[in-house]
Design a protein around this motif. Structure first.
Motif, PDB file in Angstrom:
ATOM      1  N   GLN A 149      51.964  42.694  46.078  1.00  0.00           N
ATOM      2  CA  GLN A 149      50.764  41.997  45.615  1.00  0.00           C
ATOM      3  C   GLN A 149      50.082  42.753  44.478  1.00  0.00           C
ATOM      4  OE1 GLN A 149      49.601  38.972  46.490  1.00  0.00           O
ATOM      5  NE2 GLN A 149      51.440  38.717  47.738  1.00  0.00           N
ATOM      6  N   LEU A 188      41.863  43.071  51.068  1.00  0.00           N
ATOM      7  CA  LEU A 188      41.474  42.451  52.340  1.00  0.00           C
ATOM      8  C   LEU A 188      42.388  41.294  52.697  1.00  0.00           C
ATOM      9  CD1 LEU A 188      37.555  42.395  52.172  1.00  0.00           C
ATOM     10  CD2 LEU A 188      38.979  43.701  53.769  1.00  0.00           C
ATOM     11  N   ASN A 189      42.737  40.511  51.697  1.00  0.00           N
ATOM     12  CA  ASN A 189      43.644  39.379  51.926  1.00  0.00           C
ATOM     13  C   ASN A 189      45.029  39.862  52.359  1.00  0.00           C
ATOM     14  OD1 ASN A 189      44.312  36.535  51.818  1.00  0.00           O
ATOM     15  ND2 ASN A 189      45.510  37.028  49.998  1.00  0.00           N
ATOM     16  N   LEU A 219      45.342  40.971  56.111  1.00  0.00           N
ATOM     17  CA  LEU A 219      45.125  39.993  57.179  1.00  0.00           C
ATOM     18  C   LEU A 219      46.277  39.976  58.180  1.00  0.00           C
ATOM     19  CD1 LEU A 219      43.413  37.746  58.379  1.00  0.00           C
ATOM     20  CD2 LEU A 219      44.567  36.128  56.851  1.00  0.00           C
ATOM     21  N   PRO A 224      38.857  42.575  47.269  1.00  0.00           N
ATOM     22  CA  PRO A 224      39.103  41.344  48.050  1.00  0.00           C
ATOM     23  C   PRO A 224      40.587  41.038  48.200  1.00  0.00           C
ATOM     24  CG  PRO A 224      37.342  40.995  46.462  1.00  0.00           C
ATOM     25  CD  PRO A 224      37.953  42.318  46.120  1.00  0.00           C
ATOM     26  N   LEU A 225      41.388  41.381  47.183  1.00  0.00           N
ATOM     27  CA  LEU A 225      42.837  41.186  47.288  1.00  0.00           C
ATOM     28  C   LEU A 225      43.407  42.043  48.397  1.00  0.00           C
ATOM     29  CD1 LEU A 225      45.553  40.094  46.217  1.00  0.00           C
ATOM     30  CD2 LEU A 225      45.559  42.012  44.590  1.00  0.00           C
TER      31      LEU A 225
END
Length: 202
Positions: free
Chosen positions: A110, A188-189, A192, A185-186
């Motif tokens: 990512q 955190l994604n 998950l 935020p990436l």
């Protein structure tokens, strides 16, 4: 032609090169896992003597398990109580390496899309450190449950997932310190799915 293949090939997740810091964390992690399993295994091992009242349920190939275990010496019993959590800790330790590899691959792939450099050493230090904290906290809870069995029945279902979430929060805050705010935020994604896996199996 070879350059074109390299351009379209997916780069592999960097492998961790161990140094004294990463090795120390691995030793601490195994020790933490063993500690978290020791009282859990000890409690379950001791319960074999009193769990079954009817002797017919304890017979295995004509041998009474309760009588066989009662005939063991203290040294043999102690060795079994140590060996069981040691072997289980080794299995969990190996499963953790698969989990860490899977997690690192997700983060690497990512971040690579956005051109963010991935430091596998820093990733493993943050992740291993958070898992050491998790294993020690789980071990402390097992010590408490060993002396207060009612707490095990009432709180163990909720405590382990809560501690797993705390450990992932520790990983997030330590690893994201050197990330730009736009990429947090990436992260955190990405976290998950690994968080769900950890909560389910903690």
């Amino acid at each position: 032609m070879q350059n074109e293949r390299q351009a379209f090939s997916n780069p592999r997740t960097p492998k961790l090169k161990n140094d004294w810091v990463t090795i120390t964390l691995k030793v601490l992690l195994y020790a933490g896992i063993f500690f978290s399993l020791f009282y859990f295994g000890k409690r379950n091992f001791n319960s074999l003597f009193v769990a079954v009242i009817d002797p017919s349920y304890t017979d295995l190939f004509g041998i009474s398990i309760a009588e066989y275990m009662s005939s063991m010496g203290n040294t043999t019993l102690l060795a079994m109580k140590i060996t069981l959590p040691a072997v289980c800790a080794l299995l969990f330790f190996l499963f953790y390496f698969l989990y860490a590899r899977f997690f690192a691959t997700l983060v690497f792939n990512q971040l690579r899309v956005f051109g963010v450099e991935f430091d596998v050493r820093r990733f493993r230090i943050c992740l291993d450190g958070s898992m050491v904290v998790l294993s020690v906290l789980l071990g402390v809870c097992q010590v408490i449950f060993n002396y207060y069995p009612l707490a095990d029945n009432l709180g163990n279902v909720f405590i382990s997932p809560a501690l797993a979430l705390i450990s992932m929060a520790i990983f997030y805050f330590t690893y994201s310190r050197k990330l730009e705010k736009v990429y947090r935020p990436l992260l955190l994604n990405i976290m998950l799915l690994p968080t769900i896996v950890l909560v389910l199996f903690a």
